[in-house]
Design a protein around this motif. Sequence first.
Motif, PDB file in Angstrom:
ATOM      1  N   LEU A 171       0.967  -1.146   0.045  1.00 42.91           N
ATOM      2  CA  LEU A 171       0.059   0.145   0.055  1.00 42.91           C
ATOM      3  C   LEU A 171       0.804   1.340  -0.060  1.00 42.91           C
ATOM      4  N   ALA A 172       0.897   1.856  -0.797  1.00 42.02           N
ATOM      5  CA  ALA A 172       1.537   3.071  -1.302  1.00 42.02           C
ATOM      6  C   ALA A 172       0.951   4.495  -0.473  1.00 42.02           C
ATOM      7  N   SER A 173      -0.456   4.403  -0.859  1.00 39.34           N
ATOM      8  CA  SER A 173      -1.120   5.613  -0.260  1.00 39.34           C
ATOM      9  C   SER A 173      -2.494   5.303  -0.273  1.00 39.34           C
ATOM     10  N   PHE A 174      -3.341   6.042   0.820  1.00 43.80           N
ATOM     11  CA  PHE A 174      -4.773   5.761   0.442  1.00 43.80           C
ATOM     12  C   PHE A 174      -5.388   7.381   1.094  1.00 43.80           C
ATOM     13  N   ARG A 175      -6.372   7.449   0.586  1.00 44.06           N
ATOM     14  CA  ARG A 175      -7.151   8.719   1.061  1.00 44.06           C
ATOM     15  C   ARG A 175      -8.652   8.470   0.870  1.00 44.06           C
ATOM     16  N   GLY A 176      -9.307   8.435   1.940  1.00 44.40           N
ATOM     17  CA  GLY A 176     -10.790   8.432   2.049  1.00 44.40           C
ATOM     18  C   GLY A 176     -11.513   9.734   2.698  1.00 44.40           C
ATOM     19  N   ASP A 177     -12.820   9.772   2.266  1.00 44.93           N
ATOM     20  CA  ASP A 177     -13.332  10.967   3.037  1.00 44.93           C
ATOM     21  C   ASP A 177     -13.335  10.941   4.543  1.00 44.93           C
ATOM     22  N   GLY A 178     -12.804  12.289   4.842  1.00 41.28           N
ATOM     23  CA  GLY A 178     -12.492  12.427   6.371  1.00 41.28           C
ATOM     24  C   GLY A 178     -11.449  11.626   7.025  1.00 41.28           C
ATOM     25  N   GLU A 179     -10.637  10.917   6.260  1.00 40.10           N
ATOM     26  CA  GLU A 179      -9.464  10.076   6.817  1.00 40.10           C
ATOM     27  C   GLU A 179      -8.364  11.014   6.892  1.00 40.10           C
ATOM     28  N   THR A 180      -7.382  10.563   7.520  1.00 39.60           N
ATOM     29  CA  THR A 180      -5.809  11.122   7.750  1.00 39.60           C
ATOM     30  C   THR A 180      -5.140  10.612   6.415  1.00 39.60           C
ATOM     31  N   THR A 181      -4.263  11.401   5.829  1.00 38.22           N
ATOM     32  CA  THR A 181      -3.459  10.983   4.738  1.00 38.22           C
ATOM     33  C   THR A 181      -2.274  10.159   5.008  1.00 38.22           C
ATOM     34  N   LEU A 182      -1.961   9.730   4.065  1.00 40.29           N
ATOM     35  CA  LEU A 182      -0.519   8.746   4.336  1.00 40.29           C
ATOM     36  C   LEU A 182      -0.045   8.659   2.857  1.00 40.29           C
ATOM     37  N   GLU A 183       1.199   8.668   2.866  1.00 36.90           N
ATOM     38  CA  GLU A 183       2.168   8.412   1.770  1.00 36.90           C
ATOM     39  C   GLU A 183       3.466   7.853   2.144  1.00 36.90           C
ATOM     40  N   LEU A 184       3.617   6.646   1.315  1.00 36.70           N
ATOM     41  CA  LEU A 184       5.048   5.808   1.326  1.00 36.70           C
ATOM     42  C   LEU A 184       6.149   6.808   1.210  1.00 36.70           C
ATOM     43  N   THR A 185       7.336   6.854   2.110  1.00 33.39           N
ATOM     44  CA  THR A 185       8.279   7.653   2.027  1.00 33.39           C
ATOM     45  C   THR A 185       9.503   6.612   1.731  1.00 33.39           C
ATOM     46  N   ARG A 186       9.496   5.485   2.374  1.00 34.19           N
ATOM     47  CA  ARG A 186      10.665   4.727   2.290  1.00 34.19           C
ATOM     48  C   ARG A 186      10.253   3.234   2.464  1.00 34.19           C
ATOM     49  N   LEU A 187      10.936   2.308   1.493  1.00 29.07           N
ATOM     50  CA  LEU A 187      10.549   0.869   1.491  1.00 29.07           C
ATOM     51  C   LEU A 187      11.749  -0.038   1.181  1.00 29.07           C
ATOM     52  N   SER A 188      11.696  -1.053   2.173  1.00 26.45           N
ATOM     53  CA  SER A 188      12.862  -2.036   2.389  1.00 26.45           C
ATOM     54  C   SER A 188      12.263  -3.314   2.198  1.00 26.45           C
ATOM     55  N   GLU A 189      12.935  -4.191   1.536  1.00 24.02           N
ATOM     56  CA  GLU A 189      12.396  -5.869   1.712  1.00 24.02           C
ATOM     57  C   GLU A 189      13.103  -6.584   2.785  1.00 24.02           C
ATOM     58  N   SER A 190      13.262  -5.885   3.781  1.00 20.91           N
ATOM     59  CA  SER A 190      13.705  -6.727   5.042  1.00 20.91           C
ATOM     60  C   SER A 190      12.881  -6.410   6.182  1.00 20.91           C
ATOM     61  N   ALA A 191      12.776  -7.150   7.272  1.00 19.07           N
ATOM     62  CA  ALA A 191      11.966  -6.745   8.607  1.00 19.07           C
ATOM     63  C   ALA A 191      13.037  -6.936   9.965  1.00 19.07           C
ATOM     64  N   ASP A 192      12.974  -5.968  10.911  1.00 21.50           N
ATOM     65  CA  ASP A 192      13.462  -6.269  12.056  1.00 21.50           C
ATOM     66  C   ASP A 192      12.547  -7.091  12.864  1.00 21.50           C
ATOM     67  N   SER A 193      13.071  -8.565  13.005  1.00 26.77           N
ATOM     68  CA  SER A 193      12.245  -9.175  13.805  1.00 26.77           C
ATOM     69  C   SER A 193      11.779  -8.841  15.210  1.00 26.77           C
ATOM     70  N   SER A 194      12.527  -7.941  15.742  1.00 29.14           N
ATOM     71  CA  SER A 194      12.454  -7.608  17.168  1.00 29.14           C
ATOM     72  C   SER A 194      11.439  -6.858  17.406  1.00 29.14           C
ATOM     73  N   SER A 195      11.044  -6.280  16.167  1.00 27.95           N
ATOM     74  CA  SER A 195       9.608  -5.054  16.092  1.00 27.95           C
ATOM     75  C   SER A 195       8.299  -6.141  16.245  1.00 27.95           C
ATOM     76  N   LEU A 196       8.517  -7.386  16.013  1.00 25.57           N
ATOM     77  CA  LEU A 196       7.325  -8.098  15.843  1.00 25.57           C
ATOM     78  C   LEU A 196       6.965  -8.992  17.307  1.00 25.57           C
ATOM     79  N   VAL A 197       7.808  -8.786  18.115  1.00 29.08           N
ATOM     80  CA  VAL A 197       7.756  -9.340  19.461  1.00 29.08           C
ATOM     81  C   VAL A 197       7.195  -8.564  20.413  1.00 29.08           C
ATOM     82  N   ALA A 198       6.183  -8.883  21.248  1.00 28.53           N
ATOM     83  CA  ALA A 198       5.508  -8.265  22.461  1.00 28.53           C
ATOM     84  C   ALA A 198       6.494  -8.039  23.492  1.00 28.53           C
TER      85      ALA A 198
END
Length: 198
Positions: A171-198
């Motif tokens: 998802l690069a961007s989405f805007r709906g009625d009354g919604e806050t806007t979002l725009e993708l600014t950086r993307l990488s093909e890796s994931a920090d596994s520590s972010s996924l643990v409670a």
Amino acid sequence: MTRVPPRLPAFAAAIALTGCLTLTGCASADDGRDTMDAGTRLAELTDRLGRAASQTYTAVYALGTGEMATVVSAPPRTATISGDDRLLIGPEGVIACEDGTCSRPPGADDPPGATGIVTPEQVRAMVTAAAHTPGADVALSTESFAGEEALCADVQSMSDFTVCVTDNGILASFRGDGETTLELTRLSESADSSSLVA
């Protein structure tokens, strides 16, 4: 003019994903709205959004509130991060972590309604619904976000929205009625596994 709702809690605001922004605009790729029905126009977008669930990535978004949000995905888990707050979604359900304390929020089994999350799955459902709505009007275009080409759709239906999705389903961007806007600014093909643990 896009209406921005009252400030959500920092955590919820960070995950209110929205906007093929008017700041960047989408270059028109198809102006003939009457030559193709909505279902045909939205088919590729629906297919792209379905790929997100199998992608490993880290995406950084700029929100219309001026804040930043990061989405870390390593299927079957996803984390949305804003400052010190995180929302974790995985096989165990939904867990919210704020100020170092993690718990299951009320309505955790139905996060979109309970927490204001806008996920690729939700956007895909909106796109699918629009594709089957008689009289829906769809204009396709292309845009680039964080160096990634994206297909955009400006949809006028029961719910008006604009969505942009990269070739690999992010998802690069989405805007709906009354919604806050979002725009993708950086993307990488890796994931920090520590972010996924409670």
